[in-house]
Design a protein around this motif. Structure first.
Motif, PDB file in Angstrom:
ATOM      1  N   LYS A 102      15.930  25.455 -41.130  1.00 12.44           N
ATOM      2  CA  LYS A 102      15.213  26.687 -40.787  1.00 12.44           C
ATOM      3  C   LYS A 102      15.540  27.036 -39.342  1.00 12.44           C
ATOM      4  N   ASP A 103      16.241  28.146 -39.147  1.00 10.45           N
ATOM      5  CA  ASP A 103      16.554  28.572 -37.785  1.00 10.45           C
ATOM      6  C   ASP A 103      15.551  29.636 -37.346  1.00 10.45           C
ATOM      7  N   LEU A 104      15.634  30.033 -36.094  1.00 16.74           N
ATOM      8  CA  LEU A 104      14.689  31.005 -35.532  1.00 16.74           C
ATOM      9  C   LEU A 104      14.724  32.357 -36.259  1.00 16.74           C
ATOM     10  N   PRO A 105      15.935  32.891 -36.604  1.00 14.97           N
ATOM     11  CA  PRO A 105      15.956  34.160 -37.344  1.00 14.97           C
ATOM     12  C   PRO A 105      15.231  34.088 -38.696  1.00 14.97           C
ATOM     13  N   SER A 106      15.265  32.909 -39.350  1.00 16.86           N
ATOM     14  CA  SER A 106      14.574  32.747 -40.633  1.00 16.86           C
ATOM     15  C   SER A 106      13.062  32.869 -40.460  1.00 16.86           C
ATOM     16  N   TYR A 107      12.549  32.250 -39.394  1.00 19.91           N
ATOM     17  CA  TYR A 107      11.120  32.383 -39.090  1.00 19.91           C
ATOM     18  C   TYR A 107      10.783  33.854 -38.804  1.00 19.91           C
ATOM     19  N   GLY A 108      11.660  34.508 -38.048  1.00 22.25           N
ATOM     20  CA  GLY A 108      11.446  35.919 -37.727  1.00 22.25           C
ATOM     21  C   GLY A 108      11.445  36.789 -38.963  1.00 22.25           C
ATOM     22  N   ALA A 109      12.353  36.483 -39.894  1.00 25.57           N
ATOM     23  CA  ALA A 109      12.434  37.250 -41.142  1.00 25.57           C
ATOM     24  C   ALA A 109      11.148  37.118 -41.948  1.00 25.57           C
ATOM     25  N   MET A 110      10.618  35.891 -42.002  1.00 26.99           N
ATOM     26  CA  MET A 110       9.376  35.662 -42.735  1.00 26.99           C
ATOM     27  C   MET A 110       8.206  36.373 -42.070  1.00 26.99           C
ATOM     28  N   MET A 111       8.117  36.293 -40.749  1.00 21.74           N
ATOM     29  CA  MET A 111       7.022  36.948 -40.032  1.00 21.74           C
ATOM     30  C   MET A 111       7.072  38.460 -40.229  1.00 21.74           C
ATOM     31  N   LYS A 112       8.275  39.014 -40.119  1.00 17.25           N
ATOM     32  CA  LYS A 112       8.435  40.457 -40.317  1.00 17.25           C
ATOM     33  C   LYS A 112       8.052  40.841 -41.743  1.00 17.25           C
ATOM     34  N   GLY A 113       8.410  39.990 -42.691  1.00 14.99           N
ATOM     35  CA  GLY A 113       8.064  40.239 -44.086  1.00 14.99           C
ATOM     36  C   GLY A 113       6.564  40.234 -44.317  1.00 14.99           C
ATOM     37  N   TYR A 114       5.871  39.285 -43.677  1.00 16.18           N
ATOM     38  CA  TYR A 114       4.413  39.236 -43.802  1.00 16.18           C
ATOM     39  C   TYR A 114       3.771  40.508 -43.244  1.00 16.18           C
ATOM     40  N   VAL A 115       4.230  40.927 -42.059  1.00 22.19           N
ATOM     41  CA  VAL A 115       3.684  42.141 -41.441  1.00 22.19           C
ATOM     42  C   VAL A 115       3.987  43.356 -42.314  1.00 22.19           C
ATOM     43  N   GLY A 116       5.214  43.403 -42.856  1.00 18.76           N
ATOM     44  CA  GLY A 116       5.608  44.522 -43.718  1.00 18.76           C
ATOM     45  C   GLY A 116       4.817  44.594 -45.003  1.00 18.76           C
ATOM     46  N   ASN A 117       4.290  43.444 -45.442  1.00 10.70           N
ATOM     47  CA  ASN A 117       3.489  43.393 -46.663  1.00 10.70           C
ATOM     48  C   ASN A 117       1.989  43.310 -46.361  1.00 10.70           C
ATOM     49  N   ASN A 118       1.635  43.686 -45.129  1.00  7.42           N
ATOM     50  CA  ASN A 118       0.231  43.740 -44.704  1.00  7.42           C
ATOM     51  C   ASN A 118      -0.468  42.387 -44.848  1.00  7.42           C
ATOM     52  N   LEU A 119       0.229  41.350 -44.404  1.00  9.43           N
ATOM     53  CA  LEU A 119      -0.327  39.992 -44.427  1.00  9.43           C
ATOM     54  C   LEU A 119      -0.264  39.408 -43.010  1.00  9.43           C
ATOM     55  N   PRO A 120      -0.980  40.029 -42.067  1.00  5.71           N
ATOM     56  CA  PRO A 120      -0.870  39.605 -40.664  1.00  5.71           C
ATOM     57  C   PRO A 120      -1.341  38.182 -40.398  1.00  5.71           C
ATOM     58  N   LYS A 121      -2.358  37.704 -41.125  1.00  6.64           N
ATOM     59  CA  LYS A 121      -2.862  36.346 -40.899  1.00  6.64           C
ATOM     60  C   LYS A 121      -1.795  35.301 -41.183  1.00  6.64           C
ATOM     61  N   GLN A 122      -1.018  35.525 -42.271  1.00  3.46           N
ATOM     62  CA  GLN A 122       0.065  34.587 -42.604  1.00  3.46           C
ATOM     63  C   GLN A 122       1.142  34.601 -41.515  1.00  3.46           C
ATOM     64  N   ALA A 123       1.399  35.784 -40.954  1.00  2.99           N
ATOM     65  CA  ALA A 123       2.398  35.891 -39.879  1.00  2.99           C
ATOM     66  C   ALA A 123       1.953  35.095 -38.658  1.00  2.99           C
ATOM     67  N   ILE A 124       0.669  35.188 -38.331  1.00  2.94           N
ATOM     68  CA  ILE A 124       0.125  34.456 -37.178  1.00  2.94           C
ATOM     69  C   ILE A 124       0.180  32.949 -37.425  1.00  2.94           C
ATOM     70  N   GLU A 125      -0.165  32.520 -38.626  1.00  6.51           N
ATOM     71  CA  GLU A 125      -0.123  31.090 -38.971  1.00  6.51           C
ATOM     72  C   GLU A 125       1.293  30.534 -38.891  1.00  6.51           C
ATOM     73  N   LEU A 126       2.271  31.333 -39.353  1.00 14.75           N
ATOM     74  CA  LEU A 126       3.664  30.883 -39.308  1.00 14.75           C
ATOM     75  C   LEU A 126       4.162  30.793 -37.873  1.00 14.75           C
ATOM     76  N   PHE A 127       3.724  31.719 -37.031  1.00 14.69           N
ATOM     77  CA  PHE A 127       4.131  31.695 -35.616  1.00 14.69           C
ATOM     78  C   PHE A 127       3.778  30.351 -34.974  1.00 14.69           C
ATOM     79  N   ASN A 128       2.611  29.838 -35.315  1.00 14.36           N
ATOM     80  CA  ASN A 128       2.144  28.575 -34.725  1.00 14.36           C
ATOM     81  C   ASN A 128       2.975  27.380 -35.178  1.00 14.36           C
ATOM     82  N   LYS A 129       3.834  27.569 -36.193  1.00  9.96           N
ATOM     83  CA  LYS A 129       4.687  26.482 -36.688  1.00  9.96           C
ATOM     84  C   LYS A 129       6.092  26.514 -36.083  1.00  9.96           C
ATOM     85  N   ILE A 130       6.408  27.572 -35.343  1.00 11.30           N
ATOM     86  CA  ILE A 130       7.758  27.713 -34.783  1.00 11.30           C
ATOM     87  C   ILE A 130       7.904  26.785 -33.579  1.00 11.30           C
TER      88      ILE A 130
END
Length: 389
Positions: free
Chosen positions: A175-203
């Motif tokens: 898992k590289d940094l762009p992959s984490y970014g892709a997932m976070m952007k996907g969560y925000v794009g699908n109106n799932l901000p809490k999941q994006a915040i939780e994933l950020f804490n794992k980077i």
């Protein structure tokens, strides 16, 4: 140094030692062969650079025109870099058929070159052929995190298949940094901000892009908890990150959306470098907090406002619904550069402001004289008609 130089030097040495004319003939043949090869290589490099330059200028049709001039049957003589540029143009033009043709002609390179494979996957995703994109990923010998990122962000997340994207991300060995970014952007794009915040804490070591995604997630939440995260971030962001103007813009946007206008104003005032998008974030923030007059006053601080600032200004006038606001709208409509009217959103906002401020006749005249009418313009005209019946 080119690998054929030692060969030529060796032949020259034999000639000068034995004075052998046959060696001279051989030398000329070898030199001619390598000169032709060098010329072809240089020509291929120039072609690839020209294609990239056109892509950078978003002139994708011209990129593909160069490919046509070179000839489809000669595509195998092109460098991988040139192939990648052609595939990028196909992706932007949504030219699936041409992309497939290119893949069929360079089939041998697809599995062995990760960059060509990535470009092909991206092309299929952009052309909405997700089945082919996933098939390519499965058949790729050297799977890279960026390939997974393309599928996760562009294919699965855009289509709303969050569960599948999460499964793919979890199963990825690296898992590289762009992959984490892709997932976070996907969560925000699908109106799932809490999941994006939780994933950020794992980077392990987040960069400025992840920070922007985190701020966007907080802006989407608009809660006290989200505001606390934003304030904490603003104190801890490395100063080097502020060289990215998007960081400041996202930070201002998050503060405004979470209701902390005073903090946003203080941050904006202390910022050394202010870009147009930062001004836009402040103006839109004032609107979100029902501070229309502040948005209008702020507009006059911008040296060279663009069509986006003009739209927000018109929206502020529409929110005020006063005679002063109407006078400003009329003044704007007379001074707006003609090029701005190419943006249908601006014309829609102008019609909306005129209608909300009560000048139906002006709105009707502007609507009638408009060459390209889009659906939101009809909506702007219809939305406030009931007020005048």
């Amino acid at each position: 140094m080119h690998s054929y130089y030692p060969v030529i030097c060796y032949l020259l040495a034999i000639h000068f030692r034995y004075n052998d004319n046959q060696v001279v003939k051989s030398l000329f043949i070898v030199a001619k062969f390598f000169f032709k090869r060098l010329t072809n290589t240089q020509s291929s490099i120039n072609l690839a650079n020209e294609m990239k330059s056109l892509n950078d200028k978003k002139q994708f049709k011209k990129t593909l025109a160069i490919l046509d001039q070179h000839g489809t049957t000669n595509i195998t003589t092109l460098s991988n870099f040139a192939i990648i540029q052609a595939l990028k143009a196909c992706a932007h033009m949504r030219d699936l058929q041409r992309g497939k043709t290119i893949q069929n002609l360079i089939a041998s390179r697809t599995k062995n070159d990760m960059y060509v494979s990535s470009a092909l996957i991206h092309m299929y995703v952009e052309c909405a052929d997700i089945t082919s994109a996933r098939s390519l990923l499965d058949s790729a010998i050297n799977k890279t995190p960026s390939m997974y990122g393309i599928i996760m962000k562009d294919a699965l997340m855009k289509c709303g298949d969050v569960a599948h994207a999460e499964s793919l991300f979890s199963n990825a060995k690296e898992k590289d940094l762009p992959s984490y970014g892709a997932m976070m952007k996907g969560y925000v794009g699908n109106n799932l901000p809490k999941q994006a915040i939780e994933l950020f804490n794992k980077i392990p070591d987040p960069n400025d892009v992840h920070m922007i995604m985190l701020l966007n997630a907080c802006a989407q939440l608009k809660t006290k908890q989200a505001l606390d995260i934003v304030k904490n971030i603003s104190k801890r962001i490395p100063k080097s990150f502020f060289s990215n103007p998007h960081i400041l813009t996202s930070l201002l946007d998050a503060l405004m959306k979470c209701g902390d206008v005073a903090h946003a104003e203080s941050l904006f005032s202390s910022a050394k470098e202010k870009v147009l998008s930062s001004y836009g974030a402040m103006m839109k923030g004032y609107l979100d907090n029902n501070l229309s007059q502040k948005a209008i006053d702020f507009f006059y601080k911008i040296e060279n406002p663009d069509d986006i600032h003009m739209i927000i200004l018109l929206n502020a006038c529409a929110q005020l619904k006063t005679k002063e606001a109407l006078d400003l709208v009329k003044k704007i409509s007379n001074r707006i550069p003609k090029s701005f009217f190419l943006n249908p959103r601006l014309l829609t906002s102008l019609l909306d402001a005129l209608m909300k401020c009560g000048d139906v006749a002006h709105a009707e005249s502007l609507f009638s004289s408009s060459a390209g009418k889009v659906l939101p313009m009809y909506g702007a005209m219809m939305k406030d008609c009931h007020r005048f019946l």
